[in-house]
Design a protein around this motif. Structure first.
Motif, mmCIF file in Angstrom:
data_model
loop_
_atom_site.group_PDB
_atom_site.id
_atom_site.type_symbol
_atom_site.label_atom_id
_atom_site.label_comp_id
_atom_site.label_asym_id
_atom_site.label_seq_id
_atom_site.Cartn_x
_atom_site.Cartn_y
_atom_site.Cartn_z
ATOM 1 N N THR A 149 0.830 -1.212 0.000
ATOM 2 C CA THR A 149 0.000 0.000 0.000
ATOM 3 C C THR A 149 0.856 1.251 0.000
ATOM 4 O O THR A 149 0.364 2.340 0.251
ATOM 5 N N HIS A 150 2.134 1.076 -0.259
ATOM 6 C CA HIS A 150 3.008 2.247 -0.313
ATOM 7 C C HIS A 150 4.087 2.042 -1.378
ATOM 8 O O HIS A 150 4.338 0.925 -1.804
ATOM 9 N N SER A 151 4.666 3.145 -1.777
ATOM 10 C CA SER A 151 5.812 3.092 -2.679
ATOM 11 C C SER A 151 6.797 4.169 -2.253
ATOM 12 O O SER A 151 6.453 5.092 -1.517
ATOM 13 N N HIS A 152 8.007 4.040 -2.701
ATOM 14 C CA HIS A 152 9.042 5.035 -2.425
ATOM 15 C C HIS A 152 10.085 4.956 -3.534
ATOM 16 O O HIS A 152 10.221 3.946 -4.210
ATOM 17 N N GLY A 153 10.790 6.041 -3.714
ATOM 18 C CA GLY A 153 11.853 6.071 -4.708
ATOM 19 C C GLY A 153 13.097 5.389 -4.183
ATOM 20 O O GLY A 153 13.262 5.192 -2.981
ATOM 21 N N GLU A 154 13.992 5.037 -5.075
ATOM 22 C CA GLU A 154 15.243 4.404 -4.668
ATOM 23 C C GLU A 154 16.196 5.403 -4.009
ATOM 24 O O GLU A 154 16.972 5.045 -3.144
ATOM 25 N N ALA A 155 16.117 6.660 -4.404
ATOM 26 C CA ALA A 155 17.034 7.665 -3.869
ATOM 27 C C ALA A 155 16.723 8.021 -2.419
ATOM 28 O O ALA A 155 17.625 8.347 -1.656
ATOM 29 N N ASN A 156 15.455 7.970 -2.056
ATOM 30 C CA ASN A 156 15.075 8.375 -0.709
ATOM 31 C C ASN A 156 13.902 7.523 -0.218
ATOM 32 O O ASN A 156 12.760 7.736 -0.600
ATOM 33 N N HIS A 157 14.194 6.594 0.659
ATOM 34 C CA HIS A 157 13.158 5.707 1.193
ATOM 35 C C HIS A 157 12.252 6.420 2.191
ATOM 36 O O HIS A 157 11.224 5.890 2.571
ATOM 37 N N GLU A 158 12.631 7.594 2.634
ATOM 38 C CA GLU A 158 11.817 8.350 3.583
ATOM 39 C C GLU A 158 10.607 8.999 2.915
ATOM 40 O O GLU A 158 9.599 9.249 3.552
ATOM 41 N N GLU A 159 10.704 9.284 1.637
ATOM 42 C CA GLU A 159 9.587 9.892 0.902
ATOM 43 C C GLU A 159 8.703 8.777 0.370
ATOM 44 O O GLU A 159 9.050 8.086 -0.577
ATOM 45 N N ARG A 160 7.540 8.619 1.000
ATOM 46 C CA ARG A 160 6.645 7.525 0.657
ATOM 47 C C ARG A 160 5.294 8.057 0.208
ATOM 48 O O ARG A 160 4.849 9.098 0.656
ATOM 49 N N THR A 161 4.671 7.283 -0.649
ATOM 50 C CA THR A 161 3.314 7.553 -1.093
ATOM 51 C C THR A 161 2.453 6.378 -0.652
ATOM 52 O O THR A 161 2.829 5.221 -0.870
ATOM 53 N N TYR A 162 1.313 6.678 -0.032
ATOM 54 C CA TYR A 162 0.426 5.634 0.481
ATOM 55 C C TYR A 162 -0.915 5.676 -0.236
ATOM 56 O O TYR A 162 -1.432 6.750 -0.534
ATOM 57 N N ALA A 163 -1.487 4.510 -0.494
ATOM 58 C CA ALA A 163 -2.821 4.414 -1.085
ATOM 59 C C ALA A 163 -3.450 3.086 -0.653
ATOM 60 O O ALA A 163 -2.779 2.048 -0.646
ATOM 61 N N PRO A 164 -4.723 3.094 -0.284
ATOM 62 C CA PRO A 164 -5.385 1.848 0.114
ATOM 63 C C PRO A 164 -5.560 0.905 -1.074
ATOM 64 O O PRO A 164 -5.590 1.331 -2.226
ATOM 65 N N VAL A 165 -5.668 -0.377 -0.777
ATOM 66 C CA VAL A 165 -5.860 -1.417 -1.793
ATOM 67 C C VAL A 165 -7.159 -2.154 -1.473
ATOM 68 O O VAL A 165 -7.397 -2.524 -0.328
ATOM 69 N N THR A 166 -7.983 -2.351 -2.498
ATOM 70 C CA THR A 166 -9.205 -3.149 -2.365
ATOM 71 C C THR A 166 -9.141 -4.283 -3.381
ATOM 72 O O THR A 166 -8.833 -4.054 -4.550
ATOM 73 N N ILE A 167 -9.421 -5.486 -2.913
ATOM 74 C CA ILE A 167 -9.428 -6.653 -3.785
ATOM 75 C C ILE A 167 -10.825 -7.245 -3.750
ATOM 76 O O ILE A 167 -11.335 -7.603 -2.689
ATOM 77 N N GLU A 168 -11.420 -7.317 -4.921
ATOM 78 C CA GLU A 168 -12.757 -7.887 -5.085
ATOM 79 C C GLU A 168 -12.647 -9.086 -6.016
ATOM 80 O O GLU A 168 -11.705 -9.179 -6.793
ATOM 81 N N PRO A 169 -13.622 -9.986 -5.977
ATOM 82 C CA PRO A 169 -13.570 -11.122 -6.899
ATOM 83 C C PRO A 169 -13.735 -10.656 -8.338
ATOM 84 O O PRO A 169 -14.324 -9.604 -8.599
ATOM 85 N N MET A 170 -13.191 -11.448 -9.242
ATOM 86 C CA MET A 170 -13.331 -11.126 -10.666
ATOM 87 C C MET A 170 -14.792 -11.243 -11.056
ATOM 88 O O MET A 170 -15.504 -12.125 -10.600
ATOM 89 N N ARG A 171 -15.222 -10.344 -11.879
ATOM 90 C CA ARG A 171 -16.581 -10.402 -12.406
ATOM 91 C C ARG A 171 -16.540 -11.153 -13.737
ATOM 92 O O ARG A 171 -15.712 -10.858 -14.591
ATOM 93 N N ARG A 172 -17.422 -12.090 -13.882
ATOM 94 C CA ARG A 172 -17.485 -12.842 -15.140
ATOM 95 C C ARG A 172 -18.188 -12.006 -16.183
ATOM 96 O O ARG A 172 -19.256 -11.437 -15.945
ATOM 97 N N SER A 173 -17.605 -11.940 -17.335
ATOM 98 C CA SER A 173 -18.255 -11.209 -18.423
ATOM 99 C C SER A 173 -19.227 -12.143 -19.150
ATOM 100 O O SER A 173 -19.048 -13.351 -19.164
#
Length: 177
Positions: A149-173
């Protein structure tokens, strides 16, 4: 034994109940206040100051992780209900029929929402729950999956971006003709 553990968990679990559950599952803590003073890895991670661990949540995390170090964790008829009991108190919510195989790791259980029923987790899952993760109805997650739920650059691990993750079942087409 599951009934005894359920009764102990209903107390909080406080330090005494946690110590007894650890003894019952075959992973007793050494004495001398070690359980009282124990801290978990997640308490040293970014976001730990925002996502505070109560003693109860800390004990539940310790029980979850310690259980996978016990031979009893190999008994599926004990392991699934045991993990479900812990999950119902540790996660934000936990739907019916939740099943988790061994070595499921997460850093902030209070940010994990198993909002759906019939969720199955295969072994070796790691969920970074710093920004929150929601699993919907009938979600199945394969062996050794990593969810972040987060990412960061290789140059600076202190600078992080956070975002929630939702996982739902696949919908059949619907097939088209």
């Amino acid at each position: 034994m599951l009934r005894d553990i359920r009764d102990l968990l209903s107390r909080g679990p406080d330090e005494e109940a946690t110590d007894e559950i650890l003894r019952l599952i075959g992973v007793p803590m050494p004495g001398n206040g070690l359980l009282r003073d124990a801290r978990i890895y997640s308490e040293y991670l970014p976001k730990a100051k925002e996502l505070i661990f109560t003693p109860e949540k800390r004990h539940l995390h310790l029980l979850w992780d310690a259980f996978d170090r016990s031979p009893l964790s190999l008994s599926v008829n004990f392991a699934f209900p045991f993990r479900r009991m812990i999950a119902c108190q540790l996660f934000s919510t936990c739907g019916k029929n939740f099943c988790a195989e061994g070595d499921m790791r997460f850093n902030f259980g209070q940010n994990l929402t198993v909002g759906g029923d019939d969720v199955f987790i295969n072994r070796g899952l790691f969920i970074d729950t710093k920004a929150g993760v929601t699993l919907g109805n009938a979600v199945g997650i394969g062996d050794f999956v990593r969810i972040f739920t987060h990412s960061h650059g290789e140059a600076n691990h202190e600078e992080r971006t956070y975002a929630p993750v939702t996982i739902e079942p696949m919908r059949r087409s619907t097939p088209t003709q």
